[in-house]
Design a protein around this motif. Sequence first.
Motif, PDB file in Angstrom:
ATOM      1  N   LEU A 243      10.481  40.518   1.471  1.00 42.83           N
ATOM      2  CA  LEU A 243      11.800  40.365   0.861  1.00 42.83           C
ATOM      3  C   LEU A 243      12.688  39.429   1.684  1.00 42.83           C
ATOM      4  CD1 LEU A 243      12.335  44.026  -0.312  1.00 42.83           C
ATOM      5  CD2 LEU A 243      12.009  42.026  -1.763  1.00 42.83           C
ATOM      6  N   SER A 244      12.575  39.498   3.000  1.00 42.56           N
ATOM      7  CA  SER A 244      13.366  38.592   3.843  1.00 42.56           C
ATOM      8  C   SER A 244      12.965  37.141   3.589  1.00 42.56           C
ATOM      9  CB  SER A 244      13.166  38.930   5.325  1.00 42.56           C
ATOM     10  OG  SER A 244      13.692  40.215   5.616  1.00 42.56           O
ATOM     11  N   VAL A 245      11.661  36.908   3.438  1.00 40.38           N
ATOM     12  CA  VAL A 245      11.193  35.548   3.164  1.00 40.38           C
ATOM     13  C   VAL A 245      11.610  35.126   1.757  1.00 40.38           C
ATOM     14  CG1 VAL A 245       9.168  34.066   2.941  1.00 40.38           C
ATOM     15  CG2 VAL A 245       9.251  35.784   4.759  1.00 40.38           C
ATOM     16  N   LEU A 246      11.473  36.030   0.787  1.00 40.50           N
ATOM     17  CA  LEU A 246      11.853  35.713  -0.591  1.00 40.50           C
ATOM     18  C   LEU A 246      13.353  35.403  -0.690  1.00 40.50           C
ATOM     19  CD1 LEU A 246      10.627  35.514  -3.415  1.00 40.50           C
ATOM     20  CD2 LEU A 246      11.139  37.940  -3.748  1.00 40.50           C
ATOM     21  N   ALA A 247      14.152  36.116   0.111  1.00 39.87           N
ATOM     22  CA  ALA A 247      15.606  35.904   0.082  1.00 39.87           C
ATOM     23  C   ALA A 247      16.000  34.529   0.627  1.00 39.87           C
ATOM     24  CB  ALA A 247      16.318  36.999   0.877  1.00 39.87           C
ATOM     25  N   ARG A 248      15.094  33.875   1.392  1.00 40.90           N
ATOM     26  CA  ARG A 248      15.392  32.526   1.914  1.00 40.90           C
ATOM     27  C   ARG A 248      15.834  31.599   0.795  1.00 40.90           C
ATOM     28  NH1 ARG A 248      13.504  30.718   6.853  1.00 40.90           N
ATOM     29  NH2 ARG A 248      13.910  28.629   6.076  1.00 40.90           N
ATOM     30  N   VAL A 249      15.194  31.750  -0.360  1.00 47.82           N
ATOM     31  CA  VAL A 249      15.436  30.817  -1.458  1.00 47.82           C
ATOM     32  C   VAL A 249      16.879  30.917  -1.958  1.00 47.82           C
ATOM     33  CG1 VAL A 249      14.808  32.231  -3.472  1.00 47.82           C
ATOM     34  CG2 VAL A 249      14.185  29.824  -3.426  1.00 47.82           C
ATOM     35  N   THR A 250      17.538  32.064  -1.720  1.00 47.11           N
ATOM     36  CA  THR A 250      18.914  32.236  -2.197  1.00 47.11           C
ATOM     37  C   THR A 250      19.929  31.561  -1.272  1.00 47.11           C
ATOM     38  OG1 THR A 250      19.369  34.335  -1.031  1.00 47.11           O
ATOM     39  CG2 THR A 250      18.246  34.468  -3.174  1.00 47.11           C
ATOM     40  N   PHE A 251      19.494  31.088  -0.105  1.00 45.84           N
ATOM     41  CA  PHE A 251      20.412  30.432   0.828  1.00 45.84           C
ATOM     42  C   PHE A 251      20.528  28.937   0.551  1.00 45.84           C
ATOM     43  CE2 PHE A 251      19.520  34.316   3.121  1.00 45.84           C
ATOM     44  CZ  PHE A 251      20.704  34.591   3.786  1.00 45.84           C
ATOM     45  N   VAL A 252      19.702  28.402  -0.355  1.00 46.17           N
ATOM     46  CA  VAL A 252      19.699  26.946  -0.568  1.00 46.17           C
ATOM     47  C   VAL A 252      19.985  26.595  -2.031  1.00 46.17           C
ATOM     48  CG1 VAL A 252      18.119  26.566   1.362  1.00 46.17           C
ATOM     49  CG2 VAL A 252      17.186  26.893  -0.945  1.00 46.17           C
ATOM     50  N   LEU A 253      20.594  27.522  -2.777  1.00 43.41           N
ATOM     51  CA  LEU A 253      20.788  27.318  -4.212  1.00 43.41           C
ATOM     52  C   LEU A 253      21.640  26.089  -4.514  1.00 43.41           C
ATOM     53  CD1 LEU A 253      21.393  31.043  -5.260  1.00 43.41           C
ATOM     54  CD2 LEU A 253      19.300  29.712  -5.558  1.00 43.41           C
ATOM     55  N   SER A 254      22.651  25.837  -3.697  1.00 42.09           N
ATOM     56  CA  SER A 254      23.544  24.709  -3.974  1.00 42.09           C
ATOM     57  C   SER A 254      22.891  23.362  -3.682  1.00 42.09           C
ATOM     58  CB  SER A 254      24.835  24.833  -3.156  1.00 42.09           C
ATOM     59  OG  SER A 254      24.537  24.878  -1.772  1.00 42.09           O
ATOM     60  N   ASP A 255      21.788  23.372  -2.893  1.00 39.79           N
ATOM     61  CA  ASP A 255      21.122  22.127  -2.517  1.00 39.79           C
ATOM     62  C   ASP A 255      19.820  21.883  -3.268  1.00 39.79           C
ATOM     63  OD1 ASP A 255      22.971  21.455  -0.326  1.00 39.79           O
ATOM     64  OD2 ASP A 255      22.122  23.231   0.635  1.00 39.79           O
ATOM     65  N   GLU A 256      19.243  22.940  -3.834  1.00 39.70           N
ATOM     66  CA  GLU A 256      17.893  22.835  -4.382  1.00 39.70           C
ATOM     67  C   GLU A 256      17.834  23.338  -5.819  1.00 39.70           C
ATOM     68  OE1 GLU A 256      15.094  21.626  -3.606  1.00 39.70           O
ATOM     69  OE2 GLU A 256      15.401  21.006  -1.531  1.00 39.70           O
ATOM     70  N   PRO A 257      17.827  22.447  -6.800  1.00 36.17           N
ATOM     71  CA  PRO A 257      17.658  22.886  -8.194  1.00 36.17           C
ATOM     72  C   PRO A 257      16.360  23.675  -8.405  1.00 36.17           C
ATOM     73  CG  PRO A 257      18.351  20.585  -8.095  1.00 36.17           C
ATOM     74  CD  PRO A 257      18.046  20.995  -6.687  1.00 36.17           C
ATOM     75  N   ASP A 258      15.318  23.329  -7.635  1.00 36.83           N
ATOM     76  CA  ASP A 258      14.048  24.065  -7.761  1.00 36.83           C
ATOM     77  C   ASP A 258      14.205  25.518  -7.342  1.00 36.83           C
ATOM     78  OD1 ASP A 258      12.882  21.790  -8.650  1.00 36.83           O
ATOM     79  OD2 ASP A 258      11.762  21.343  -6.812  1.00 36.83           O
ATOM     80  N   ALA A 259      15.110  25.766  -6.388  1.00 34.58           N
ATOM     81  CA  ALA A 259      15.351  27.146  -5.944  1.00 34.58           C
ATOM     82  C   ALA A 259      16.000  27.945  -7.068  1.00 34.58           C
ATOM     83  CB  ALA A 259      16.241  27.149  -4.702  1.00 34.58           C
ATOM     84  N   ILE A 260      16.951  27.332  -7.751  1.00 33.25           N
ATOM     85  CA  ILE A 260      17.591  28.012  -8.885  1.00 33.25           C
ATOM     86  C   ILE A 260      16.561  28.290  -9.974  1.00 33.25           C
ATOM     87  CG2 ILE A 260      19.272  27.720 -10.750  1.00 33.25           C
ATOM     88  CD1 ILE A 260      21.020  26.174  -8.770  1.00 33.25           C
ATOM     89  N   ALA A 261      15.712  27.292 -10.255  1.00 27.80           N
ATOM     90  CA  ALA A 261      14.686  27.461 -11.290  1.00 27.80           C
ATOM     91  C   ALA A 261      13.736  28.601 -10.940  1.00 27.80           C
ATOM     92  CB  ALA A 261      13.910  26.153 -11.459  1.00 27.80           C
ATOM     93  N   LEU A 262      13.366  28.712  -9.657  1.00 24.21           N
ATOM     94  CA  LEU A 262      12.460  29.790  -9.238  1.00 24.21           C
ATOM     95  C   LEU A 262      13.121  31.158  -9.404  1.00 24.21           C
ATOM     96  CD1 LEU A 262       9.825  29.935  -6.664  1.00 24.21           C
ATOM     97  CD2 LEU A 262      11.694  31.516  -6.212  1.00 24.21           C
ATOM     98  N   CYS A 263      14.414  31.254  -9.021  1.00 23.55           N
ATOM     99  CA  CYS A 263      15.135  32.530  -9.165  1.00 23.55           C
ATOM    100  C   CYS A 263      15.232  32.939 -10.630  1.00 23.55           C
ATOM    101  CB  CYS A 263      16.540  32.407  -8.556  1.00 23.55           C
ATOM    102  SG  CYS A 263      16.560  32.241  -6.766  1.00 23.55           S
ATOM    103  N   CYS A 264      15.438  31.971 -11.507  1.00 25.75           N
ATOM    104  CA  CYS A 264      15.510  32.265 -12.941  1.00 25.75           C
ATOM    105  C   CYS A 264      14.142  32.682 -13.472  1.00 25.75           C
ATOM    106  CB  CYS A 264      16.007  31.050 -13.721  1.00 25.75           C
ATOM    107  SG  CYS A 264      17.721  30.584 -13.350  1.00 25.75           S
TER     108      CYS A 264
END
Length: 572
Positions: free
Chosen positions: A336-357
Amino acid sequence: MTSSKSENLLTVEKAEKTLANLEKCENNVRQMAENGRLQPLLTQILEGPQETKLSLAAFLGDLALNSDVKVLVARTVGSCLINIMKSGNMQAREAALKALNQISSCEPSAKVLIHAGILPPLVKDLFTVGSNHLPMRLKEVSATILANVVNSGHDFDSITVGPDNQTLVSEDIVHNLLHLISNTGPTIECKLLQVLVGLTSSPTTVLSVVSAIKSSGATISLVQFVEAPQNDLRLASIELIQNLSPHMGHELADALRGAVGQLGSLIRVISENVGISKEQAAAVGLLAELPERDLGLTRQMLDEGAFGLIFSRVKSIQLGETRGSRFVTPFLEGLLSVLARVTFVLSDEPDAIALCCEHNLAALFIELLQSNGLDKVQMVSATALENLSLESKNLTKLPELPPSGFCASIFPCFSKQPVITGLCRLHRGLCSLKETFCLLEGHAVEKLIALLDHTNEKVVEASLAALSTVIDDGVDIEQGVMVLCEAQGIKPILDVLLEKRTENLQRRAVWVVERILRTDDIAYEVSGDPNVSTALVDAFQHADYRTRQIAERALKHIDKIPNFSGIFPNMG
């Protein structure tokens, strides 16, 4: 017969005398030892002829002993074996090392050997080159004994091992260990890595080892071992890097971020669906400690599909497909700590937003808020929700209004603004949990409020931080306060302020309370509670500069500003 309580005393006495006579033959002594009567063998090692000493010491190394017996043996012949190891010929040293390897393999007996002085000769044997040096096969035994001893949990920063009062964690000793690790075979490399694992597992010695590794420039060479084909060597390497990661996260992230493939190796270890191994728990624990805002590392993990694999492992644990492992809790926490990494870069990474969705991560983290007894899981989940919720105002979809007709464009008085329903109260647009991560749509507010009385202040702080996003700049703050009010959240938030458990909690609670008190009805009601006024005055007097300013504004909302106010300029 001698150990039987059912025999009469005369029989026991005769059996003892018979055994004593039989002890005169070395083969009988061996048979007695194999059947649990060790004292004759230990006596011969202490008092027998040199040839007998050596043959029985080597024989002792082959015996299967339980922990209690190992302690007895260490206390009885440990010093004798250490002396043989220090001063004997090569054959004698080999016999002594073989016995010491056997009896050092449990924690209590290893501590006995430490007090008997085993460390200086062990270290000398490992580092000596030239004449009278140990052949590599015996250096492997020495390294194994050192690994056993170091992992006994003793305090090694106070035991001298070198001629200049060096300890095991002195810079030159650690440098020598690192040099050996880089220039020997897999077996000795594995054991010496285990030595460093033991030294970095203790808070009293880890920083000395970290400093020596940094000064030696050995980070990249240590990271390379995560690709080793030998399981034991790879595990020791991953455990060591996990211990180092809280103290040298940026250096390790730089080393893993290269194109060599170590990051991919770690991800493959984590994603292997073979239950949950110690190696997997260490690998994910290592990644969990790396700097969470390292955009380059997160970008590479996105490119390598790491987050999708990690999400799958989390879901398999939730579905009960992976169970019965003693490593399941640290493994889940790390995932979960590793998975949460992706939420720290949402404003910089459209791919991160797409993965969360795609994986509906907001729903996953909301569900995990209720993981009672797993504080780290709740804390990480709340922090991830804070990050996701902060992005909601940028993702909410503003409705498209139909174009005005011809008459309305010329005579605005003829136009009538259409009424649009279904808009989010907070973000004033079309929201959903899956696509805009809206906490209101995900019914997360009540679950976060429920964590405000948690016994772990870190869980409380993470939950309050997530709640603060519903009254943050860029959302409808008045509606956000109403959301908190409807969810029965005002009193729990005020309680956090009153308890003042940590400075961080006080700082965050003051910020939230000031925004809540902007609503006149709540301010009027709170103004009658002297405890809240006292807590705000305390923050006004003693907190950091920014928090004191916010506390001043909060006190003005309830007309309780002290007469010594006015020390801050208007902030607008």
